[in-house]
Design a protein around this motif. Structure first.
Motif, PDB file in Angstrom:
ATOM      1  N   ARG A 177       0.819  -1.207   0.000  1.00 32.35           N
ATOM      2  CA  ARG A 177       0.000   0.000   0.000  1.00 32.35           C
ATOM      3  C   ARG A 177       0.855   1.260   0.000  1.00 32.35           C
ATOM      4  NH1 ARG A 177      -3.793   0.394   5.030  1.00 32.35           N
ATOM      5  NH2 ARG A 177      -4.586  -1.495   4.095  1.00 32.35           N
ATOM      6  N   PHE A 178       2.020   1.201   0.640  1.00 30.73           N
ATOM      7  CA  PHE A 178       2.862   2.390   0.806  1.00 30.73           C
ATOM      8  C   PHE A 178       4.039   2.414  -0.151  1.00 30.73           C
ATOM      9  CE2 PHE A 178       1.064   1.541   5.071  1.00 30.73           C
ATOM     10  CZ  PHE A 178       0.254   2.652   5.143  1.00 30.73           C
ATOM     11  N   LYS A 179       3.945   1.683  -1.280  1.00 28.89           N
ATOM     12  CA  LYS A 179       5.074   1.617  -2.208  1.00 28.89           C
ATOM     13  C   LYS A 179       5.377   2.986  -2.800  1.00 28.89           C
ATOM     14  CE  LYS A 179       4.694  -0.025  -6.336  1.00 28.89           C
ATOM     15  NZ  LYS A 179       4.599  -0.800  -7.572  1.00 28.89           N
ATOM     16  N   HIS A 180       4.347   3.702  -3.243  1.00 34.69           N
ATOM     17  CA  HIS A 180       4.563   5.030  -3.832  1.00 34.69           C
ATOM     18  C   HIS A 180       5.089   6.016  -2.794  1.00 34.69           C
ATOM     19  CE1 HIS A 180       2.850   3.746  -7.530  1.00 34.69           C
ATOM     20  NE2 HIS A 180       1.641   3.566  -7.038  1.00 34.69           N
ATOM     21  N   LEU A 181       4.631   5.891  -1.555  1.00 36.06           N
ATOM     22  CA  LEU A 181       5.096   6.782  -0.500  1.00 36.06           C
ATOM     23  C   LEU A 181       6.586   6.592  -0.237  1.00 36.06           C
ATOM     24  CD1 LEU A 181       4.190   8.854   1.644  1.00 36.06           C
ATOM     25  CD2 LEU A 181       3.916   6.940   3.202  1.00 36.06           C
ATOM     26  N   PHE A 182       7.041   5.347  -0.213  1.00 37.77           N
ATOM     27  CA  PHE A 182       8.466   5.091  -0.014  1.00 37.77           C
ATOM     28  C   PHE A 182       9.291   5.648  -1.162  1.00 37.77           C
ATOM     29  CE2 PHE A 182       7.191   1.256   2.662  1.00 37.77           C
ATOM     30  CZ  PHE A 182       7.305   1.984   3.828  1.00 37.77           C
ATOM     31  N   VAL A 183       8.794   5.505  -2.373  1.00 37.50           N
ATOM     32  CA  VAL A 183       9.526   6.034  -3.534  1.00 37.50           C
ATOM     33  C   VAL A 183       9.579   7.556  -3.474  1.00 37.50           C
ATOM     34  CG1 VAL A 183       9.484   6.218  -6.040  1.00 37.50           C
ATOM     35  CG2 VAL A 183       9.068   4.025  -4.956  1.00 37.50           C
ATOM     36  N   ILE A 184       8.470   8.191  -3.086  1.00 40.93           N
ATOM     37  CA  ILE A 184       8.453   9.648  -2.969  1.00 40.93           C
ATOM     38  C   ILE A 184       9.433  10.115  -1.892  1.00 40.93           C
ATOM     39  CG2 ILE A 184       7.012  11.613  -2.292  1.00 40.93           C
ATOM     40  CD1 ILE A 184       4.693  10.198  -3.703  1.00 40.93           C
ATOM     41  N   LEU A 185       9.498   9.382  -0.772  1.00 43.19           N
ATOM     42  CA  LEU A 185      10.457   9.745   0.280  1.00 43.19           C
ATOM     43  C   LEU A 185      11.894   9.579  -0.199  1.00 43.19           C
ATOM     44  CD1 LEU A 185       8.772   8.282   3.467  1.00 43.19           C
ATOM     45  CD2 LEU A 185       9.076  10.668   2.859  1.00 43.19           C
ATOM     46  N   ILE A 186      12.191   8.535  -0.949  1.00 43.19           N
ATOM     47  CA  ILE A 186      13.543   8.347  -1.477  1.00 43.19           C
ATOM     48  C   ILE A 186      13.884   9.463  -2.453  1.00 43.19           C
ATOM     49  CG2 ILE A 186      14.941   6.840  -2.947  1.00 43.19           C
ATOM     50  CD1 ILE A 186      13.493   4.474  -1.603  1.00 43.19           C
ATOM     51  N   ILE A 187      12.919   9.858  -3.299  1.00 42.88           N
ATOM     52  CA  ILE A 187      13.157  10.945  -4.251  1.00 42.88           C
ATOM     53  C   ILE A 187      13.366  12.262  -3.507  1.00 42.88           C
ATOM     54  CG2 ILE A 187      12.088  12.279  -6.111  1.00 42.88           C
ATOM     55  CD1 ILE A 187      10.852   9.687  -7.098  1.00 42.88           C
TER      56      ILE A 187
END
Length: 59
Positions: A3-13
C-alpha cells in the motif's frame, strides 16, 4: 507494505533532491531534480502497468 510503495519512492526521491540541494546549494536544480524523478517514476509506472497485471488473460 504494498500500500505504501509510492510513498516510499516519494520519500527516497525527496532524500535525493535534498542531497542535491546540499551538494549544489541550488534550490531550482533540486526542485527540477525532484520533479524529473517523479515524472520518470510515475511515467514508467503508467507505461508498464499493462505488463504488471495479475491476470495475464487481460489484453
Amino acid at each position: 507494505m504494498k500500500r505504501f510503495k509510492h510513498l516510499f519512492v516519494i520519500l527516497i526521491i525527496l532524500i535525493v533532491a535534498a542531497s542535491v540541494y546540499l551538494f549544489k546549494n541550488d534550490i531550482f536544480f533540486a526542485f527540477y531534480t525532484f520533479m524529473g524523478l517523479m515524472m520518470l517514476y510515475f511515467g514508467l509506472t503508467i507505461l508498464l502497468a499493462p505488463f504488471s497485471t495479475k491476470n495475464k488473460n487481460v489484453h
